[in-house]
Design a protein around this motif. Structure first.
Motif, mmCIF file in Angstrom:
data_model
loop_
_atom_site.group_PDB
_atom_site.id
_atom_site.type_symbol
_atom_site.label_atom_id
_atom_site.label_comp_id
_atom_site.label_asym_id
_atom_site.label_seq_id
_atom_site.Cartn_x
_atom_site.Cartn_y
_atom_site.Cartn_z
ATOM 1 N N GLN A 191 -4.591 -16.287 -1.256
ATOM 2 C CA GLN A 191 -3.150 -16.037 -1.280
ATOM 3 C C GLN A 191 -2.424 -17.097 -0.469
ATOM 4 N N PHE A 222 -4.552 -8.092 -2.928
ATOM 5 C CA PHE A 222 -4.052 -6.925 -2.202
ATOM 6 C C PHE A 222 -3.984 -7.142 -0.691
ATOM 7 N N GLY A 223 -3.838 -8.391 -0.280
ATOM 8 C CA GLY A 223 -3.797 -8.714 1.150
ATOM 9 C C GLY A 223 -5.138 -9.249 1.637
ATOM 10 N N GLU A 226 -5.205 -13.012 2.088
ATOM 11 C CA GLU A 226 -4.120 -13.682 2.803
ATOM 12 C C GLU A 226 -4.714 -14.560 3.904
ATOM 13 N N ALA A 334 -4.759 -7.929 6.360
ATOM 14 C CA ALA A 334 -3.646 -7.476 5.516
ATOM 15 C C ALA A 334 -4.154 -6.574 4.410
ATOM 16 N N PHE A 335 -3.418 -5.537 4.121
ATOM 17 C CA PHE A 335 -3.685 -4.695 2.956
ATOM 18 C C PHE A 335 -2.357 -4.072 2.552
ATOM 19 N N ARG A 336 -1.970 -4.308 1.311
ATOM 20 C CA ARG A 336 -0.753 -3.738 0.701
ATOM 21 C C ARG A 336 -0.049 -2.712 1.609
ATOM 22 N N GLY A 337 1.064 -3.109 2.136
ATOM 23 C CA GLY A 337 1.807 -2.258 3.066
ATOM 24 C C GLY A 337 1.761 -2.781 4.486
ATOM 25 N N PHE A 338 0.645 -3.460 4.822
ATOM 26 C CA PHE A 338 0.544 -4.291 6.023
ATOM 27 C C PHE A 338 0.900 -3.532 7.311
ATOM 28 N N THR A 501 1.390 -15.895 -0.276
ATOM 29 C CA THR A 501 2.044 -14.998 -1.232
ATOM 30 C C THR A 501 1.771 -13.591 -0.731
ATOM 31 N N ALA A 502 2.749 -13.010 -0.089
ATOM 32 C CA ALA A 502 2.547 -11.740 0.610
ATOM 33 C C ALA A 502 3.901 -11.125 0.936
ATOM 34 N N ALA A 503 3.828 -9.995 1.639
ATOM 35 C CA ALA A 503 5.036 -9.301 2.101
ATOM 36 C C ALA A 503 5.964 -8.928 0.932
ATOM 37 N N GLU A 706 4.541 -3.856 -2.681
ATOM 38 C CA GLU A 706 3.933 -2.923 -1.732
ATOM 39 C C GLU A 706 4.586 -1.544 -1.627
HETATM 40 MO MO1 MOS Z 1 0.356 -8.153 0.904
HETATM 41 S S1 MOS Z 1 -0.672 -7.006 2.261
HETATM 42 O O1 MOS Z 1 1.556 -8.635 2.074
HETATM 43 O O2 MOS Z 1 -0.728 -9.476 0.769
#
Ligand code: MOS
Ligand code: MTE
Ligand code: HPA
Length: 758
Positions: A191, A222-223, A226, A334-338, A501-503, A706
């Motif tokens: 990511q 899914f994080g 990252e 990191a995992f979806r929702g963080f 690519t996140a958040a 997320e």
């Molecule tokens: Mo998502 S946990 O910000 O890659």
């Protein structure tokens, strides 16, 4: 508007790292890792491994030309163990061989001598031993110490939430090959192409411009990619650098599960105070985050936990403390929702326990405390365009909650063994990287002389449909057929210094950068069109559906002709543009600011049926009103919402990660780690909140990746509500996931053995 990759995925034509046509002389790498969770590393014996036919090289810390350091936020993580090991799965060496099988066999033959030390896997134990990743942080609002006397009810308790395996379909992997001049090119399933580039440069002691990272697409992340895609890419690069050969490193699924970190488990204490009317007056919470053996992204996850400690509620007096605890587990990540879901689970637990004490339904407390326009979050930001109450009310109305509650009651009165439960789950999720400086992106757009368009951005496609959104943006700005637009690989030479690519922000950030680049080219094109049509200025020109209009009148000038002429007139048909989210800031000294561009709101109602004899349950339905803003790709956004909900349900119910006391992962395969499948899938209904336009998102849309995951939290409390119907006087601990085993342990524990079953 479907995901760009859809047809290729279905036909099996999409390429992932392991599908890339391999060059001659390709070598394969396998990782040798610690089987001990904590100890001094005395010796690494490679004698037997190196003798195996087909082994080309074995590399350890001694072979690193640069710095043995891969830490992103805190420099506390080595690529290869040096003098100690800190978790099971910690890489010690890589073996490079002619085939994957030989490499794996040789990796198993490497012997490691370790002086074992005590193992800590529990965050509270780590805290007691003063093993912290970073100093604790506290967010304050109002005056917590002086609010308790206003409370009629004060409830204290604790809540546990478990980890979660990312289970991306494409495992971690990378492919690296040497390039002219002593550089290296890496194809990585990451990511964060820039993180791979930066860390490779550090490890190989190269300037960043000698490391090129390219990403076509990921088979899910899914994080989990990252920060944790980096190590494998760097190892492949190191081996290719040493041997001057192409090297591929793909983790087998089980090794991926053993070696990589997961969602952070949290153990938390809360104290909540309410007045007679059910208004929450005060909330004090302490989060113990199980970070694992190194920081990885834990400090950032911890921060997002604090930002989401009050979920969708306005609470005037808050004190929230978050502590990142160092344990002998793989670094969690990191995992979806963080970290947001973990925080929201605790406030929902506190409300649940308060309702239990007050003898009312939790939804009465939830409903009374929803955020209103202008309410202040504990971090100082105030709500704008707040949709907490609107979505709640709309759920009540649209899904006819009175009727649902009546039918649930009737069902429970008529059934002894099966019990139904429902729960509401409102969500409020902040959009922007909490680290303000990361909210930037850029795009490079070319219009070729045949009128086709190429777009490169910092965004990585991982199934979430960002490429399709970017294509939409380019096709809308130019007003051309979307088939003309192609998104390119994410590449550090074309787009530099990328944020991961996140958040959930990649469509906003990269979409806005793309919009700007296209607008730059469009401005040149309009000038050219004005010249061709003898218009006095480009303000008379509009391009619509590939046709040029002058003062609102259709002309003979069409897109292809315009582009060709512009090229002959030596007009620039390329543009690079940059975007940084305006107006956001955060001061970590005082823990106040405006960290988020906006918030995403929504409300779901979840209904479940529990078999109180066998402990198994069925999630019957998840019905939500979700604020998508003005969606530009409704089908993709709906898919994101559904997928996120399933992942949230799994986290709360059947997905259970278990490490034993020695730090060994017991759930390292799909036979022991259960994830939702098609049979588990409930009836999911999602309505798009009407009349929601988001001035801060791309084309007035809202981030989607997320936030809907957190609707899944409602399933935990829906199940608890069903159990309460079976044992009305019992008081269960809050410990997610609530697996069928835990349902049985709850219902039939010694404590409740004498309480009559309803
Ligand atoms: Mo998502 S946990 O910000 O890659
Ligand atoms: N959807 C799919 N199919 N695969 C993924 O890996 N990752 C999620 C979400 N949706 C993911 C996904 C996570 S953790 C994030 S942060 C966002 O997508 C990132 O993409 P976005 O910024 O484009 O929403
Ligand atoms: N969200 C997701 N990923 C991140 C963040 C964030 O706020 N900060 C750093 N990486």
């Amino acid at each position: 508007m479907k995901n760009y990759d859809l047809i290729r995925h279905v036909k099996g034509e999409s390429q992932f790292v392991d599908d890339i046509l391999v060059p001659e002389g390709l070598l394969y790498a396998s990782v040798s890792y610690s089987k001990i969770a904590h100890g001094e590393l005395i010796n690494i014996n490679i004698k037997d491994a190196i003798k195996i036919k087909g082994v080309r090289g074995i590399y350890t810390v001694r072979d690193i030309p640069g710095e043995n350091q891969i830490g992103g936020i805190v420099p506390d993580e080595v690529l290869f163990a040096t003098d100690r090991v800190e978790f099971i799965g910690q890489p010690i060496a890589i073996v490079v061989a002619d085939s994957q099988l030989i490499a794996m066999e040789a990796a198993r033959k490497i012997e490691i001598e370790v002086n074992e030390l005590p193992v800590i896997t529990d965050p509270r134990e780590a805290f007691k031993a003063d093993q912290l990743i970073v100093p604790p942080r506290t967010f304050n609002l109002g005056n917590i110490d002086e609010c308790w006397h206003q409370c009629e009810y004060i409830i204290e308790g604790s809540a546990e939430s478990g980890g979660q395996e990312h289970l991306y379909l494409e495992v971690q992997g990378a492919f690296a090959f040497p390039v002219e001049g002593g550089g290296v090119k890496i194809i990585s399933s990451t990511q964060s192409p820039t993180a791979v580039q930066r860390v490779t440069a550090r490890i190989l002691n190269l300037p960043m411009h000698k490391v090129e990272v390219d990403v076509l697409r990921l088979g899910g992340a899914f994080g989990g990619k990252e920060d944790q895609a980096t190590a494998w890419a760097v190892m492949a690069a190191l081996a290719s650098f040493k041997l001057n050969k192409p090297v591929k490193l793909i983790l087998p699924r089980q090794e991926d599960m053993i070696m990589t970190g997961k969602r952070h488990p949290y153990s938390s204490d809360f104290k909540i105070g309410l007045n007679k009317g059910g208004k929450i007056i005060g909330y004090e919470v302490t989060f113990y985050q199980n970070a694992g053996a190194a920081a990885d992204l834990s400090p950032a996850v911890l921060e997002r936990t604090l930002f989401h400690c009050t979920n969708s509620y306005y609470i005037p007096n808050v004190k929230a403390t978050a502590i990142s605890c160092k344990t002998n587990l793989p670094p969690n990540t990191a995992f979806r929702g963080f970290g947001g879901p973990q925080a929201m689970f605790v406030i929902e637990s506190a409300i649940y326990k308060a309702a239990e004490e007050m003898g009312i339904d939790p939804l009465e407390i939830q409903n009374k405390n929803l955020l209103d326009e202008g309410d202040e979050f504990p971090y100082g930001q105030k709500t704008e365009n707040c949709h907490a109450k609107i979505t709640w009310r709309r759920v009540e109305e649209k899904y006819n909650i009175t009727e649902i509650r009546n039918s649930v009651n009737e069902f429970n009165n008529n059934n002894n063994i099966y019990k139904k439960g429902i729960a509401f789950m409102p969500i409020c999720f902040g959009i922007s990287f909490t680290n303000t400086s990361m909210n930037q992106a850029s795009a490079l757009v070319h219009v070729y002389t045949d009128g086709s368009i190429s777009v490169s951005t910092a965004a990585v496609e991982m199934g979430q449909g960002v490429n399709e959104k970017i294509r939409q943006v380019a096709s809308k700005v130019f007003s051309v057929n979307i088939e003309r637009v192609k998104t390119e690989t994410t590449n550090t030479t074309r787009i530099a210094n990328t944020s991961p690519t996140a958040a959930s922000s990649s469509a906003d950030l990269n979409g806005k950068a793309t919009e700007r680049a296209c607008l730059n080219i469009l401005a040149h094109l309009k000038v050219t069109a004005a010249e061709i049509l003898n218009a006095s200025s480009s303000s008379h020109i509009v391009i619509k559906d590939e046709i040029v209009y002058q003062d609102g009148t259709k002309t003979n000038l069409v897109w292809n002709k315009l582009i060709k002429t512009a090229h002959l007139k030596r007009v620039n048909l390329s543009s690079h543009a940059f975007y940084a989210t305006p107006g956001i800031h955060f001061d970590r000294e005082i823990e106040k600011g405006k960290p988020f561009a906006y918030h995403v709101y929504g409300t779901a109602v979840i209904e479940v049926t529990v078999d109180c004899l066998r402990g198994i349950y069925k999630i019957d339905s998840v019905k939500a009103i979700h604020d998508f803003g003005k969606s530009i790709t409704p089908i993709i956004d709906l898919g994101q919402a559904e997928g996120a909900i399933m992942q949230g349900l799994g986290w709360m119910t059947i997905e259970e990660i278990i490490y034993d006391k020695k730090g060994e992962l017991l759930t390292d395969a799909l036979s022991t780690y259960k994830v939702p499948d098609i049979h588990f899938t409930p009836d999911v209904q999602i309505e798009f909140l009407k009349n929601s336009e988001n001035p801060f998102g791309i084309f007035k849309s809202k981030a989607i990746g997320e936030p809907p995951l957190m609707y899944g939290i409602g399933s935990y409390f829906a199940i608890m509500n069903a159990l309460k119907q079976f044992r009305p006087d019992a008081r269960f601990n809050i410990s997610a996931p609530i697996t069928p085993e835990k349902v049985l342990l709850n219902l039939y524990s010694k404590v409740y053995a004498n309480i009559p079953i309803q």
